[in-house]
Motif scaffolding. Structure first.
Motif, PDB file in Angstrom:
ATOM      1  N   VAL A 171       0.872  -1.179   0.000  1.00 16.82           N
ATOM      2  CA  VAL A 171       0.000   0.000   0.000  1.00 16.82           C
ATOM      3  C   VAL A 171       0.903   1.221   0.000  1.00 16.82           C
ATOM      4  O   VAL A 171       1.778   1.361   0.857  1.00 16.82           O
ATOM      5  N   ASN A 172       0.720   2.116  -0.979  1.00 15.14           N
ATOM      6  CA  ASN A 172       1.545   3.309  -1.025  1.00 15.14           C
ATOM      7  C   ASN A 172       0.795   4.449  -1.709  1.00 15.14           C
ATOM      8  O   ASN A 172      -0.423   4.361  -1.909  1.00 15.14           O
ATOM      9  N   SER A 173       1.506   5.508  -2.055  1.00 18.32           N
ATOM     10  CA  SER A 173       0.887   6.681  -2.682  1.00 18.32           C
ATOM     11  C   SER A 173       1.176   6.765  -4.178  1.00 18.32           C
ATOM     12  O   SER A 173       0.984   7.813  -4.782  1.00 18.32           O
ATOM     13  N   THR A 174       1.625   5.647  -4.764  1.00 16.30           N
ATOM     14  CA  THR A 174       2.011   5.624  -6.173  1.00 16.30           C
ATOM     15  C   THR A 174       1.047   4.764  -6.979  1.00 16.30           C
ATOM     16  O   THR A 174       1.112   3.528  -6.918  1.00 16.30           O
ATOM     17  N   PRO A 175       0.146   5.367  -7.748  1.00 18.05           N
ATOM     18  CA  PRO A 175      -0.807   4.570  -8.527  1.00 18.05           C
ATOM     19  C   PRO A 175      -0.172   3.946  -9.753  1.00 18.05           C
ATOM     20  O   PRO A 175       0.753   4.498 -10.348  1.00 18.05           O
ATOM     21  N   THR A 199       0.474  12.792 -14.978  1.00 17.06           N
ATOM     22  CA  THR A 199       1.587  13.357 -14.219  1.00 17.06           C
ATOM     23  C   THR A 199       1.208  13.587 -12.764  1.00 17.06           C
ATOM     24  O   THR A 199       1.936  13.186 -11.851  1.00 17.06           O
ATOM     25  N   ASP A 200       0.068  14.212 -12.556  1.00 25.19           N
ATOM     26  CA  ASP A 200      -0.393  14.476 -11.195  1.00 25.19           C
ATOM     27  C   ASP A 200      -1.796  13.952 -10.938  1.00 25.19           C
ATOM     28  O   ASP A 200      -2.375  14.204  -9.883  1.00 25.19           O
ATOM     29  N   THR A 201      -2.337  13.221 -11.903  1.00 28.55           N
ATOM     30  CA  THR A 201      -3.722  12.771 -11.787  1.00 28.55           C
ATOM     31  C   THR A 201      -3.836  11.262 -11.935  1.00 28.55           C
ATOM     32  O   THR A 201      -2.917  10.588 -12.404  1.00 28.55           O
ATOM     33  N   VAL A 202      -4.996  10.763 -11.553  1.00 26.40           N
ATOM     34  CA  VAL A 202      -5.309   9.352 -11.719  1.00 26.40           C
ATOM     35  C   VAL A 202      -6.751   9.258 -12.216  1.00 26.40           C
ATOM     36  O   VAL A 202      -7.623  10.016 -11.767  1.00 26.40           O
ATOM     37  N   THR A 203      -6.996   8.375 -13.166  1.00 26.29           N
ATOM     38  CA  THR A 203      -8.344   8.132 -13.662  1.00 26.29           C
ATOM     39  C   THR A 203      -8.807   6.779 -13.139  1.00 26.29           C
ATOM     40  O   THR A 203      -8.068   5.781 -13.237  1.00 26.29           O
ATOM     41  N   VAL A 220      -8.963  12.533 -11.007  1.00 30.67           N
ATOM     42  CA  VAL A 220      -8.744  13.350  -9.808  1.00 30.67           C
ATOM     43  C   VAL A 220      -7.251  13.412  -9.507  1.00 30.67           C
ATOM     44  O   VAL A 220      -6.434  12.743 -10.154  1.00 30.67           O
ATOM     45  N   ALA A 221      -6.894  14.211  -8.509  1.00 27.39           N
ATOM     46  CA  ALA A 221      -5.499  14.294  -8.081  1.00 27.39           C
ATOM     47  C   ALA A 221      -5.046  12.963  -7.485  1.00 27.39           C
ATOM     48  O   ALA A 221      -5.826  12.268  -6.816  1.00 27.39           O
ATOM     49  N   LYS A 222      -3.806  12.595  -7.735  1.00 25.81           N
ATOM     50  CA  LYS A 222      -3.265  11.347  -7.192  1.00 25.81           C
ATOM     51  C   LYS A 222      -3.404  11.273  -5.673  1.00 25.81           C
ATOM     52  O   LYS A 222      -3.607  10.192  -5.103  1.00 25.81           O
ATOM     53  N   SER A 223      -3.289  12.434  -5.039  1.00 25.33           N
ATOM     54  CA  SER A 223      -3.330  12.485  -3.585  1.00 25.33           C
ATOM     55  C   SER A 223      -4.703  12.161  -3.003  1.00 25.33           C
ATOM     56  O   SER A 223      -4.864  12.094  -1.784  1.00 25.33           O
ATOM     57  N   SER A 224      -5.696  11.938  -3.863  1.00 26.28           N
ATOM     58  CA  SER A 224      -7.049  11.639  -3.385  1.00 26.28           C
ATOM     59  C   SER A 224      -7.156  10.253  -2.766  1.00 26.28           C
ATOM     60  O   SER A 224      -8.099   9.975  -2.022  1.00 26.28           O
ATOM     61  N   PHE A 225      -6.192   9.368  -3.072  1.00 27.90           N
ATOM     62  CA  PHE A 225      -6.310   7.976  -2.654  1.00 27.90           C
ATOM     63  C   PHE A 225      -4.988   7.436  -2.112  1.00 27.90           C
ATOM     64  O   PHE A 225      -3.919   7.973  -2.375  1.00 27.90           O
ATOM     65  N   ASN A 226      -5.112   6.313  -1.372  1.00 27.63           N
ATOM     66  CA  ASN A 226      -4.013   5.379  -1.189  1.00 27.63           C
ATOM     67  C   ASN A 226      -4.103   4.378  -2.335  1.00 27.63           C
ATOM     68  O   ASN A 226      -5.166   4.253  -2.973  1.00 27.63           O
ATOM     69  N   TYR A 227      -3.023   3.601  -2.572  1.00 25.46           N
ATOM     70  CA  TYR A 227      -3.057   2.649  -3.687  1.00 25.46           C
ATOM     71  C   TYR A 227      -2.604   1.268  -3.211  1.00 25.46           C
ATOM     72  O   TYR A 227      -1.530   1.124  -2.619  1.00 25.46           O
ATOM     73  N   ILE A 228      -3.462   0.299  -3.470  1.00 20.21           N
ATOM     74  CA  ILE A 228      -3.224  -1.083  -3.062  1.00 20.21           C
ATOM     75  C   ILE A 228      -2.761  -1.855  -4.297  1.00 20.21           C
ATOM     76  O   ILE A 228      -3.440  -1.885  -5.323  1.00 20.21           O
ATOM     77  N   HIS A 229      -1.615  -2.513  -4.173  1.00 22.74           N
ATOM     78  CA  HIS A 229      -0.997  -3.198  -5.322  1.00 22.74           C
ATOM     79  C   HIS A 229      -1.075  -4.713  -5.114  1.00 22.74           C
ATOM     80  O   HIS A 229      -0.103  -5.339  -4.690  1.00 22.74           O
ATOM     81  N   ILE A 230      -2.221  -5.284  -5.456  1.00 23.06           N
ATOM     82  CA  ILE A 230      -2.385  -6.722  -5.302  1.00 23.06           C
ATOM     83  C   ILE A 230      -1.549  -7.479  -6.317  1.00 23.06           C
ATOM     84  O   ILE A 230      -1.012  -8.548  -6.033  1.00 23.06           O
ATOM     85  N   LYS A 231      -1.385  -6.911  -7.517  1.00 22.62           N
ATOM     86  CA  LYS A 231      -0.573  -7.568  -8.538  1.00 22.62           C
ATOM     87  C   LYS A 231       0.425  -6.635  -9.177  1.00 22.62           C
ATOM     88  O   LYS A 231       1.576  -7.025  -9.407  1.00 22.62           O
ATOM     89  N   VAL A 232       0.032  -5.412  -9.505  1.00 20.34           N
ATOM     90  CA  VAL A 232       0.916  -4.507 -10.248  1.00 20.34           C
ATOM     91  C   VAL A 232       1.509  -3.437  -9.327  1.00 20.34           C
ATOM     92  O   VAL A 232       0.963  -3.137  -8.276  1.00 20.34           O
TER      93      VAL A 232
END
Length: 232
Positions: A171-175, A199-203, A220-232
């Motif tokens: 779990v991190n801040s990198t989508p 660059t600064d957004t995530v769809t 939205v802005a990347k900072s809107s979420f945490n990111y869970i990497h189950i595979k990627v």
């Protein structure tokens, strides 16, 4: 010399013969990509022989997430091909050329969209964000994800980050496309499927955000979420 030439020819013929495998289903669709959300290119009948050029992971079919790319340039679920083993029998396909299901087409292919209410087969409520993302994980990542994944209760969206950490999932801040966007905001939190990263957004694709029990996308802005990497 003649013996060596004959042996080489015999070996080539043997490879050619053993690379063709029979179809085991009455009618089996061959799709443009390795997953049930891709368009059907053609269909095979029972006992049709298919030659496999490469294999890749995709939608899980009866516990088998391998898909075979055939001589027709389309993908068929390995579950319906009698290769003799429940494993790879040839090299893995390149991820280029549109063959990868990660993140896959941006479309509302959620199987319960016309039957909201009740519990889905992953033990989530249908047409909620958690159910939609569980569908994406199963169909796009080829992982048998459910509410008790890796022996831990994942629960509502606001506890997915904690469940991920307990089971060793990053779990991190990198989508990344194919990761899960997760937020603790609101009473139950929210999860969504990452389909593109700027660059600064995530769809993301999601259910039950803005529109009750319905599909939607937003950037939205990347900072809107945490990111869970189950595979990627």
């Amino acid at each position: 010399m003649k013996f060596l030439v004959f042996a080489a020819l015999f070996e080539a013929l043997a490879v050619s013969v053993t690379s063709a495998y029979p179809i085991t289903g009455s009618v089996v669709n061959c799709r443009t990509g390795p997953g049930t959300s891709y368009a059907v290119k053609k269909s095979y009948k029972l006992n049709d022989d298919v030659k496999i050029s490469c294999q890749t992971s995709g939608t899980s079919v009866s516990g088998n997430n391998i898909w075979d790319k055939t001589q027709d340039g389309c993908y068929v679920a390995d579950y319906y091909v009698r290769t003799g083993v429940n494993d790879y029998v040839t090299g893995k396909c390149s991820t280029g050329g549109g063959g990868s299901t990660i993140p896959g087409p941006r479309t509302d292919d959620y199987p319960y969209k016309s039957s909201c209410g009740g519990v889905d087969k992953w033990n989530y409520y249908k047409c909620q964000c958690t159910s939609f993302v569980a569908w994406r994980i199963n169909s796009r990542l080829g992982i048998n994800f459910h509410n008790q994944y890796k022996g831990t209760n994942w629960g509502n969206a606001n506890t997915w980050d904690e469940a991920a950490k307990r089971t060793g999932v990053t779990v991190n801040s990198t989508p990344k496309p194919g990761s899960i966007a997760q937020s603790n905001a609101g009473g139950y939190g929210h999860v969504a499927w990452v389909t593109a990263v700027g660059t600064d957004t995530v769809t993301v694709e999601e259910y039950n955000y803005g529109k009750r029990e319905a599909y939607g996308t937003r950037t939205v802005a990347k900072s809107s979420f945490n990111y869970i990497h189950i595979k990627v």
